[in-house]
Scaffold this motif. Structure first.
Motif, short mmCIF file in Angstrom:
data_model
loop_
_atom_site.label_atom_id
_atom_site.label_comp_id
_atom_site.label_asym_id
_atom_site.label_seq_id
_atom_site.Cartn_x
_atom_site.Cartn_y
_atom_site.Cartn_z
N ASN A 210 13.92 47.93 9.76
CA ASN A 210 14.13 46.65 8.93
C ASN A 210 15.69 46.27 8.92
OD1 ASN A 210 12.94 44.19 7.63
ND2 ASN A 210 13.75 45.25 5.81
N MET A 211 16.41 47.12 8.15
CA MET A 211 17.76 47.21 8.09
C MET A 211 18.49 46.69 9.42
SD MET A 211 18.16 50.32 5.25
CE MET A 211 20.02 50.35 5.69
N ILE A 212 18.25 47.36 10.37
CA ILE A 212 18.72 47.18 11.66
C ILE A 212 18.43 45.75 12.00
CG2 ILE A 212 18.86 47.80 14.15
CD1 ILE A 212 18.36 50.79 13.20
N MET A 213 17.19 45.26 12.13
CA MET A 213 16.97 43.97 12.37
C MET A 213 17.47 43.08 11.46
SD MET A 213 12.85 42.94 12.77
CE MET A 213 12.45 43.18 11.05
N GLN A 214 17.76 43.24 10.34
CA GLN A 214 18.45 42.17 9.57
C GLN A 214 19.87 42.15 9.82
OE1 GLN A 214 16.80 40.29 7.19
NE2 GLN A 214 14.85 41.16 7.58
N ASN A 215 20.59 43.27 10.21
CA ASN A 215 21.98 43.20 10.63
C ASN A 215 21.91 42.40 12.18
OD1 ASN A 215 22.89 44.55 8.55
ND2 ASN A 215 22.76 46.60 9.52
N LYS A 216 21.15 42.43 12.89
CA LYS A 216 21.25 41.80 13.85
C LYS A 216 20.84 40.41 14.15
CE LYS A 216 19.54 43.57 17.86
NZ LYS A 216 18.51 44.30 18.70
N ASP A 217 20.23 39.95 12.88
CA ASP A 217 19.90 38.47 12.43
C ASP A 217 19.03 37.99 13.72
OD1 ASP A 217 20.01 36.29 11.24
OD2 ASP A 217 21.71 35.52 12.46
N ASN A 218 17.95 38.71 13.79
CA ASN A 218 16.94 38.34 14.82
C ASN A 218 16.26 37.19 14.44
OD1 ASN A 218 17.77 40.83 16.13
ND2 ASN A 218 15.76 41.29 16.54
N SER A 219 15.98 36.29 15.48
CA SER A 219 15.34 34.96 15.20
C SER A 219 13.69 35.54 15.19
CB SER A 219 15.42 34.04 16.41
OG SER A 219 14.95 34.67 17.34
N PHE A 220 13.37 36.38 15.53
CA PHE A 220 12.09 36.85 15.33
C PHE A 220 11.97 38.04 14.67
CE2 PHE A 220 7.92 38.58 17.59
CZ PHE A 220 6.98 37.89 16.82
N LYS A 221 11.55 38.03 13.29
CA LYS A 221 11.61 39.34 12.54
C LYS A 221 10.19 39.72 12.23
CE LYS A 221 15.88 38.39 9.84
NZ LYS A 221 16.35 37.28 10.73
#
Length: 485
Positions: A210-221
């Motif tokens: 989840n931390m990695i996903m937030q850092n990547k600023d993904n459009s689909f979380k």
């Protein structure tokens, strides 16, 4: 099998309740979920694995309130398992007896291999990979399961856990001791137990993902199915391992994970190095889903029927207005006929046909905004068996089924997940064409179609309304359309 089944998981760190509701024989969805971070293993590893009084009281209180929830939802079957903390505890019988007598909840303590098996069972059935290595880092143990062709082949359990390492080593600032403990445990693993892709199960890996996903600023979380290359995160992992409490907070670590995130990450990075794994996929499903599936699929060799997806069937059960077998059958035939002309790879056919099958689900909520409702349902409800790319493609095709193509703003937003623009436009065009041709009620068996010189020749007895529906599609650069009676 019961229509509603409650599954309780008593882990070293948390106790969790999930209530599953069946919508048909093998289709299901989650109706309710609750958890409490009781940390029943607190101070146990410092006391020869004995469960301590206060943690036991916290766990009992949580289970008591779980029993209220189970009753409120009129659950007819309850499955409760306990893992490492109770497995290791010499005084576990007293706690198990009290829960049984006072709450009528029967706790089954499972061994590490069974724990690994249930995690692997969930991964094999509810993710999109035919083979991988599932890794579940818990508070007291780390459980591994190798599956190939969706069949489990190897399971193993190690005495490595976030709370175990914290209490034995990190509380004493003995990082070298923790690493030595990990290395010693990893030597026990057979050489056959390895894979380049890790399926990450459990709260620790989900938190890191989840931390990695937030850092990547993904459009689909969406955490279930989130994928990253392990080599890309080496520096970030190092930053987390070296951070103090304040930096961990700034990095996005939640309060409940502050004291165990580093022990969990140390285990994870050691496993990645040991297996030489290049990719990690997060799983929102774990041993709770595995236990439910072992009950649901017990007559099916613990596997869904071929080409069966529980999320698709559950959505159809709950939201479909009427079945459209003709629409699906004829759309499949038309895809085969024109795919080469439209430069569509065969790999897109399954996603395209699922979009066709699910194209009507929004009407159950509201006819006039049905496509918007369907899009939201699919984006959030296609939980099992699909990659993020497949989920976005299916949802997008359904959302814009009345358009010749998806708008550029949508394509730009989800560029990282959707096919290249030409492919998406071709699929959108074909989706609209199939809906206009086959989603009708009269003369449907009379429709014949052939492809000749880049022209789709459609012959039908009743064509007046069809011609009207297809007028907007005639002006396209992909395929000529000729309708005759």
């Amino acid at each position: 099998m019961a229509k509603r089944t409650a599954v309780i998981d008593i882990g070293s760190n948390s106790v969790r309740l999930v209530i599953f509701e069946k919508t048909s024989r093998f289709a299901f969805h989650i109706l309710h979920e609750a958890k409490s971070r009781v940390r029943i293993s607190e101070n146990a590893y410092k006391n020869n694995a004995h469960l301590q009084k206060v943690p036991q009281e916290r766990a009992f209180s949580a289970l008591k309130e779980f029993s209220y929830i189970i009753k409120e939802y009129k659950v007819t079957k309850t499955l409760c398992l306990a893992t490492s903390a109770l497995r290791d505890a010499p005084n576990r019988k007293d706690f198990i007896k009290k829960v049984k007598q006072d709450l009528n909840i029967h706790i089954k303590v499972i061994n590490g291999e069974r724990e690994a098996y249930l995690g692997g069972l969930a991964a094999a059935n509810l993710l999109y990979l035919d083979s991988a290595l599932s890794v579940d880092i818990g508070g007291g143990s780390t459980d591994l399961c190798l599956y190939e062709n969706r069949q489990i082949s190897q399971t193993y359990s190690l005495n490595l856990g976030t709370v175990r390492l914290k209490e034995l080593y990190f509380d004493n600032e003995d990082l070298k001791g923790a690493q030595a403990h990990i290395d010693l445990e990893l030597k026990k693993l057979p050489s056959i137990l390895k894979h380049e892709t890790i399926i990450g199960i459990g709260g620790t890996i989900r938190s890191i993902s989840n931390m990695i996903m937030q850092n990547k600023d993904n459009s689909f979380k969406k955490i279930h199915g989130f994928c990253y290359q392990t080599a890309d995160q080496k520096s970030y992992f190092k930053q987390i391992l070296q951070a103090d409490k304040q930096v961990l907070i700034e990095l996005g670590v939640k309060e409940e994970r502050l004291d165990t995130i580093q022990t969990g990450l140390l285990i994870l990075t050691s496993l990645i190095k040991h297996f030489n794994s290049v990719k990690l996929i997060s799983s929102g499903a774990g041993i709770r889903e595995g236990l439910f599936l072992s009950d649901l699929l017990r007559s099916q060799h613990n596997a869904f029927p071929k080409n069966y997806n529980p999320s698709v069937k559950s959505i159809l059960d709950r939201f479909s207005v009427e079945k459209k077998p003709y629409l699906y059958k004829r759309s499949s035939q038309l895809f085969d006929l024109v795919s080469k002309e439209l430069k569509l790879d065969e790999n897109y056919k399954s996603s395209f046909l699922i979009a066709i099958k699910l194209s009507q689900v929004g009407k159950e909520i509201d006819f006039y905004e049905s496509h918007r409702h369907a899009y939201y349902i699919l984006l959030n409800g296609l939980n099992y068996g699909f990659s993020h790319q497949q989920t976005l493609l299916i949802s997008s095709l359904v959302r814009y089924q009345r358009k010749k193509q998806a708008p550029e703003s949508h394509i730009l937003k989800y560029k990282a997940y959707l096919p290249k623009t030409e492919t998406l436009h071709a699929l959108s065009f074909l989706m609209r064409l199939c809906i206009d041709l086959f989603n009708n009620f009269e003369a449907k068996e009379e429709i014949e179609f052939t492809l000749k010189d880049k022209t789709l020749l459609v012959k039908t007895t009743d064509s007046y309304l069809m011609k009207e529906r297809l007028n907007d599609l005639r002006d396209n650069a992909l395929l000529n359309i000729d309708i005759s009676s």
